[in-house]
Design a protein around this motif. Structure first.
Motif, PDB file in Angstrom:
ATOM      1  N   GLN A  67       9.530   7.176  -6.747  1.00  0.00           N
ATOM      2  CA  GLN A  67      10.072   7.952  -7.867  1.00  0.00           C
ATOM      3  C   GLN A  67       9.098   9.050  -8.290  1.00  0.00           C
ATOM      4  OE1 GLN A  67      10.728   4.283 -10.149  1.00  0.00           O
ATOM      5  NE2 GLN A  67      12.805   5.057 -10.569  1.00  0.00           N
ATOM      6  N   PHE A  68       7.822   8.716  -8.302  1.00  0.00           N
ATOM      7  CA  PHE A  68       6.810   9.723  -8.624  1.00  0.00           C
ATOM      8  C   PHE A  68       6.846  10.849  -7.589  1.00  0.00           C
ATOM      9  CE2 PHE A  68       2.622  11.632  -8.309  1.00  0.00           C
ATOM     10  CZ  PHE A  68       2.381  11.992  -9.616  1.00  0.00           C
ATOM     11  N   ILE A  69       6.916  10.473  -6.334  1.00  0.00           N
ATOM     12  CA  ILE A  69       6.986  11.460  -5.257  1.00  0.00           C
ATOM     13  C   ILE A  69       8.214  12.347  -5.434  1.00  0.00           C
ATOM     14  CG2 ILE A  69       7.379  11.752  -2.764  1.00  0.00           C
ATOM     15  CD1 ILE A  69       5.621   9.177  -2.405  1.00  0.00           C
ATOM     16  N   ASP A  70       9.362  11.725  -5.647  1.00  0.00           N
ATOM     17  CA  ASP A  70      10.600  12.494  -5.786  1.00  0.00           C
ATOM     18  C   ASP A  70      10.535  13.483  -6.946  1.00  0.00           C
ATOM     19  OD1 ASP A  70      11.723  11.232  -3.615  1.00  0.00           O
ATOM     20  OD2 ASP A  70      12.927   9.833  -4.816  1.00  0.00           O
ATOM     21  N   GLN A  71       9.906  13.083  -8.034  1.00  0.00           N
ATOM     22  CA  GLN A  71       9.873  13.934  -9.215  1.00  0.00           C
ATOM     23  C   GLN A  71       8.838  15.057  -9.119  1.00  0.00           C
ATOM     24  OE1 GLN A  71       9.690  11.917 -12.968  1.00  0.00           O
ATOM     25  NE2 GLN A  71       9.578  13.820 -14.124  1.00  0.00           N
ATOM     26  N   LYS A 105      -1.607   5.166  -8.375  1.00  0.00           N
ATOM     27  CA  LYS A 105      -2.242   5.163  -9.686  1.00  0.00           C
ATOM     28  C   LYS A 105      -1.396   5.933 -10.708  1.00  0.00           C
ATOM     29  CE  LYS A 105      -6.248   7.103  -9.556  1.00  0.00           C
ATOM     30  NZ  LYS A 105      -7.652   7.549  -9.544  1.00  0.00           N
ATOM     31  N   LEU A 106      -0.894   7.084 -10.315  1.00  0.00           N
ATOM     32  CA  LEU A 106      -0.095   7.892 -11.237  1.00  0.00           C
ATOM     33  C   LEU A 106       1.288   7.282 -11.460  1.00  0.00           C
ATOM     34  CD1 LEU A 106      -1.328  11.351 -10.044  1.00  0.00           C
ATOM     35  CD2 LEU A 106      -1.498  10.473 -12.383  1.00  0.00           C
ATOM     36  N   ALA A 107       1.862   6.688 -10.440  1.00  0.00           N
ATOM     37  CA  ALA A 107       3.146   6.008 -10.615  1.00  0.00           C
ATOM     38  C   ALA A 107       3.002   4.870 -11.618  1.00  0.00           C
ATOM     39  CB  ALA A 107       3.654   5.491  -9.273  1.00  0.00           C
ATOM     40  N   LYS A 108       1.925   4.133 -11.504  1.00  0.00           N
ATOM     41  CA  LYS A 108       1.662   3.041 -12.448  1.00  0.00           C
ATOM     42  C   LYS A 108       1.519   3.594 -13.861  1.00  0.00           C
ATOM     43  CE  LYS A 108      -1.442  -0.822 -13.319  1.00  0.00           C
ATOM     44  NZ  LYS A 108      -2.630  -1.559 -12.863  1.00  0.00           N
ATOM     45  N   ARG A 109       0.804   4.697 -13.994  1.00  0.00           N
ATOM     46  CA  ARG A 109       0.612   5.333 -15.307  1.00  0.00           C
ATOM     47  C   ARG A 109       1.955   5.704 -15.939  1.00  0.00           C
ATOM     48  NH1 ARG A 109      -3.755   8.365 -17.579  1.00  0.00           N
ATOM     49  NH2 ARG A 109      -3.020   9.640 -19.292  1.00  0.00           N
ATOM     50  N   PHE A 110       2.865   6.245 -15.118  1.00  0.00           N
ATOM     51  CA  PHE A 110       4.173   6.675 -15.612  1.00  0.00           C
ATOM     52  C   PHE A 110       5.212   5.551 -15.593  1.00  0.00           C
ATOM     53  CE2 PHE A 110       2.407  10.869 -14.369  1.00  0.00           C
ATOM     54  CZ  PHE A 110       2.521  11.486 -15.605  1.00  0.00           C
ATOM     55  N   VAL A 156       6.643   4.046 -13.066  1.00  0.00           N
ATOM     56  CA  VAL A 156       7.715   4.276 -12.097  1.00  0.00           C
ATOM     57  C   VAL A 156       7.219   3.795 -10.740  1.00  0.00           C
ATOM     58  CG1 VAL A 156       8.678   6.267 -13.337  1.00  0.00           C
ATOM     59  CG2 VAL A 156       6.960   6.649 -11.545  1.00  0.00           C
ATOM     60  N   LYS A 157       8.119   3.681  -9.810  1.00  0.00           N
ATOM     61  CA  LYS A 157       7.742   3.322  -8.445  1.00  0.00           C
ATOM     62  C   LYS A 157       7.134   4.558  -7.777  1.00  0.00           C
ATOM     63  CE  LYS A 157      10.972  -0.360  -8.027  1.00  0.00           C
ATOM     64  NZ  LYS A 157      12.105  -0.954  -7.467  1.00  0.00           N
ATOM     65  N   PRO A 158       6.230   4.338  -6.825  1.00  0.00           N
ATOM     66  CA  PRO A 158       5.618   5.492  -6.143  1.00  0.00           C
ATOM     67  C   PRO A 158       6.654   6.477  -5.582  1.00  0.00           C
ATOM     68  CG  PRO A 158       4.379   3.535  -5.624  1.00  0.00           C
ATOM     69  CD  PRO A 158       5.603   3.082  -6.405  1.00  0.00           C
TER      70      PRO A 158
END
Length: 160
Positions: free
Chosen positions: A81-85, A70-75, A77-79
């Motif tokens: 990428q969200f995890i990495d950041q 859900k947050l990756a979609k909001r930003f 980015v791919k999940p």
């Protein structure tokens, strides 16, 4: 902090809370839930999370896969990428924020920049209005040291 007294009480009573936890476990499940839910409603009549935000300033929620997606979609980015950041794996093998203090999504006014898509752990915090409270008594006692509402609820439980 406006609610510091509530947190101080929880800290002072930390040792007694083990006995309180045992007492709560002896309370019938349905009655325990009823008491928790009534005290939850009472506590949140007086406490404004936006005036506190101590949970967002001092701890990290657990991010489940659905939260990450859900947050990756909001930003946009791919999940991964969200995890990495933003995330790391903790000692329990759960995803949590890399920097939990304060949450990177917390604004200066204590509002949440991802409120509509915040993790389930955030939307349900401090978890004092759920069913089967007996399952999370240790968590509730820990949360009393972080959340003034949870502190008030735990203190009210001393009268059961």
């Amino acid at each position: 902090m406006k609610y510091q007294e509530d947190l101080d009480i929880a800290q002072e009573n930390k040792a007694d809370n083990k006995r309180l936890g045992k007492q709560m476990r002896r309370t019938p499940e349905r009655k325990l839930d009823e008491i928790f839910h009534a005290e939850h409603e009472k506590a949140f009549q007086d406490i404004d999370c936006l005036e506190c935000a101590n949970c967002c300033k001092t701890t990290s929620p657990i991010f489940r896969d659905v939260d990450i997606k859900k947050l990756a979609k909001r930003f946009r980015v791919k999940p991964i990428q969200f995890i990495d950041q933003y995330l790391r794996v903790d000692e329990d093998e759960d995803y949590v924020l890399k920097l939990a203090e304060p949450c990177p999504f917390l604004f200066d006014d204590n509002s949440c920049s991802v409120y509509e898509d915040r993790p389930r752990a955030c939307s349900e915090y401090p978890h004092t209005d759920r069913k089967k409270m007996f399952q999370i008594i240790p968590l509730t006692l820990t949360n009393a040291e972080i959340c003034p509402a949870a502190s008030r609820i735990v203190e009210a439980m001393r009268n059961i």
